[in-house]
Scaffold this active site. Structure first.
Site, PDB file in Angstrom:
ATOM      1  N   LYS A   1      92.973   2.502  83.612  1.00 26.12           N
ATOM      2  CA  LYS A   1      92.194   2.838  82.516  1.00 26.12           C
ATOM      3  C   LYS A   1      90.581   3.212  83.154  1.00 26.12           C
ATOM      4  O   LYS A   1      90.050   4.021  82.662  1.00 26.12           O
ATOM      5  CB  LYS A   1      91.972   1.793  81.490  1.00 26.12           C
ATOM      6  CG  LYS A   1      93.191   1.565  80.704  1.00 26.12           C
ATOM      7  CD  LYS A   1      93.388   0.425  80.012  1.00 26.12           C
ATOM      8  CE  LYS A   1      94.695   0.291  79.256  1.00 26.12           C
ATOM      9  NZ  LYS A   1      94.956  -1.259  78.711  1.00 26.12           N
TER      10      LYS A   1
ATOM     11  N   GLY B   1      98.803  -3.259  71.456  1.00 23.12           N
ATOM     12  CA  GLY B   1      99.788  -3.709  70.387  1.00 23.12           C
ATOM     13  C   GLY B   1     100.475  -2.195  69.658  1.00 23.12           C
ATOM     14  O   GLY B   1      99.906  -1.198  70.125  1.00 23.12           O
TER      15      GLY B   1
ATOM     16  N   GLU C   1      94.188   9.716  73.486  1.00 25.62           N
ATOM     17  CA  GLU C   1      93.141   8.519  72.902  1.00 25.62           C
ATOM     18  C   GLU C   1      93.943   7.203  73.302  1.00 25.62           C
ATOM     19  O   GLU C   1      93.088   6.402  73.457  1.00 25.62           O
ATOM     20  CB  GLU C   1      92.996   8.717  71.505  1.00 25.62           C
ATOM     21  CG  GLU C   1      91.943   7.903  70.944  1.00 25.62           C
ATOM     22  CD  GLU C   1      90.668   7.839  71.343  1.00 25.62           C
ATOM     23  OE1 GLU C   1      90.180   8.942  71.797  1.00 25.62           O
ATOM     24  OE2 GLU C   1      90.228   6.778  72.066  1.00 25.62           O
TER      25      GLU C   1
ATOM     26  N   VAL D   1      93.382   4.453  76.384  1.00 26.94           N
ATOM     27  CA  VAL D   1      92.091   3.332  76.710  1.00 26.94           C
ATOM     28  C   VAL D   1      92.027   2.622  75.391  1.00 26.94           C
ATOM     29  O   VAL D   1      91.705   3.417  74.467  1.00 26.94           O
ATOM     30  CB  VAL D   1      90.940   3.789  77.389  1.00 26.94           C
ATOM     31  CG1 VAL D   1      89.912   2.866  77.649  1.00 26.94           C
ATOM     32  CG2 VAL D   1      91.367   4.507  78.894  1.00 26.94           C
TER      33      VAL D   1
ATOM     34  N   PHE E   1     110.880   4.819  73.024  1.00 25.76           N
ATOM     35  CA  PHE E   1     110.769   3.840  71.741  1.00 25.76           C
ATOM     36  C   PHE E   1     110.750   2.425  71.813  1.00 25.76           C
ATOM     37  O   PHE E   1     111.250   1.733  71.545  1.00 25.76           O
ATOM     38  CB  PHE E   1     112.114   4.277  71.037  1.00 25.76           C
ATOM     39  CG  PHE E   1     111.861   4.312  69.448  1.00 25.76           C
ATOM     40  CD1 PHE E   1     111.000   5.239  68.932  1.00 25.76           C
ATOM     41  CD2 PHE E   1     112.755   3.372  68.621  1.00 25.76           C
ATOM     42  CE1 PHE E   1     110.805   5.227  67.191  1.00 25.76           C
ATOM     43  CE2 PHE E   1     112.381   3.345  67.407  1.00 25.76           C
ATOM     44  CZ  PHE E   1     111.600   4.040  66.757  1.00 25.76           C
TER      45      PHE E   1
END
Ligand code: HSE
Length: 355
Positions: A228, A325, A153, A156, A15
């Site tokens: 990635k 973000g 998803e 990356v 979290f």
């Protein structure tokens, strides 16, 4: 369950910025998903390394956010003295949403959580790069064998659908190369340094905005981008790379003087990830490069990412969008959930095959 509405009961692991971003989306827009897509989403459990809550009747997302922010999880009716393994073993949920901190070297403890959830027949959506960079082929096989879906998803370009573009929308093409900017933190730091900010302040700002990893060393030394690159190689080009196979150099050696010198020459430093076919093998590298201002990747600023996918049938297809973000990555979890719903709906409507 109301007729025509599918309810998805979620168990959250982690979290931090991503888990909270996803909960924020639910707290603001849950009804939109019911009205538009017939999808209702209920959090029934959430666990971190410090606390765990499980309430089979559902935990209101806004209440969970408030309780976590004020260190008051213990006051929620479902607070339990469980660790995450115990929660996964006992929870009654449809989907495990795994967003614990990434360990790009071992993929743990996230990979163990994912294997356990799949074994119990839960769908899994993960934002965690470690398990997908290291164990994608195995986890995909386990999910297929158990008849559940594995969503990744978020791993990356956060919620920008770069992976889905490659494996779904470009299906039928042969992908020969992918290259671009896949780490938001370093691109944010380089952009801020061009405007005169020092490295340490720029990194602190990226941490404050929720772009950086729990341990930002992985960002600035290029390991996040290398992970990635391995994911892109394995998911889009059917390779078997690990992050350790990716030649890797980060941005820690780039000084303000180097940034200023590039600007004076009409160039910008960018941390570029590249995955390409080299005969029968797939190779990958991450390194800082000076790009001409006119280069398409040069204008990608801040935490924005960009990826150019080179295909045999379409040439280059480029996608640009948020790369980091909480809410941007929380959106990727939502997009995997809606994709899971579409698959299940299609399966239910599939005509029987004739023998
Ligand atoms: N720390 C990562 C970044 C988060 O800055 O790109 C998104 O994977």
């Amino acid at each position: 369950m109301t007729s025509g509405i599918s309810m998805y009961r979620l168990a959250l692991v982690g979290f931090g910025s991503v888990g909270r971003g996803f909960a924020e989306i639910l707290s603001l827009h849950r009804q939109r998903f019911v009205d538009r897509y017939g999808v209702d989403v209920q959090i029934v459990a959430a666990c971190t390394r410090r606390w765990c809550v499980y309430d089979p009747n559902g935990i209101d997302a806004a209440t969970l956010l408030r309780a976590a922010a004020s260190d008051a999880i213990g006051e929620l009716p479902g607070a339990r003295a469980w660790n995450t393994d115990q929660m996964i073993a006992q929870v009654d949920a449809d989907v495990l949403v795994e967003a614990s901190p990434t360990d790009m070297m071992t993929g743990e403890p996230a990979t163990t959580y994912i294997r356990a959830a799949i074994a119990r027949g839960m769908h899994v959506i993960t934002a965690n790069k470690g398990p997908i960079a290291l164990y994608f082929a195995e986890l995909r096989r386990l999910a297929e064998e158990r008849g559940v879906t594995l969503g990744f998803e978020a791993t990356v370009m956060s919620g920008t659908p770069a992976l889905r573009l490659g494996w779904s929308d470009l299906a039928g093409c042969d992908i020969q190369e992918v290259r671009g900017i896949v780490n938001g933190t370093t691109n944010f730091i380089l952009t801020r340094m061009e405007r005169g900010m020092d490295y340490a302040s720029a990194l602190a700002e990226a941490q404050r905005l929720g772009y950086a990893e729990t341990d930002p060393t992985g960002d600035v030394e290029g390991h996040d981008a290398a992970g990635k690159a391995a994911i892109l190689a394995n998911v889009l080009m059917d390779a078997r790379l690990t992050p350790a196979d990716v030649e890797c150099e980060g941005i820690t050696g780039i000084t303000r003087e180097m940034v200023a010198a590039a600007a004076a020459a009409g160039e910008r430093w960018k941390l570029i990830a590249r995955v390409w076919r080299d005969g029968p093998t797939v190779r990958a590298a991450v390194r800082p490069l000076r790009l001409m201002i006119a280069h398409p990747l040069s204008s990608v600023d801040g935490a924005t990412n960009a990826l150019a996918i080179t295909t045999d049938l379409l040439g280059d297809v480029t996608i640009i969008g948020p790369g980091a973000g909480g809410v941007a990555t929380g959106f990727a979890i939502l997009s995997d959930l809606l994709a899971l719903h579409r698959v299940r709906r299609t399966e239910n409507q599939e005509p029987r095959t004739e023998n």
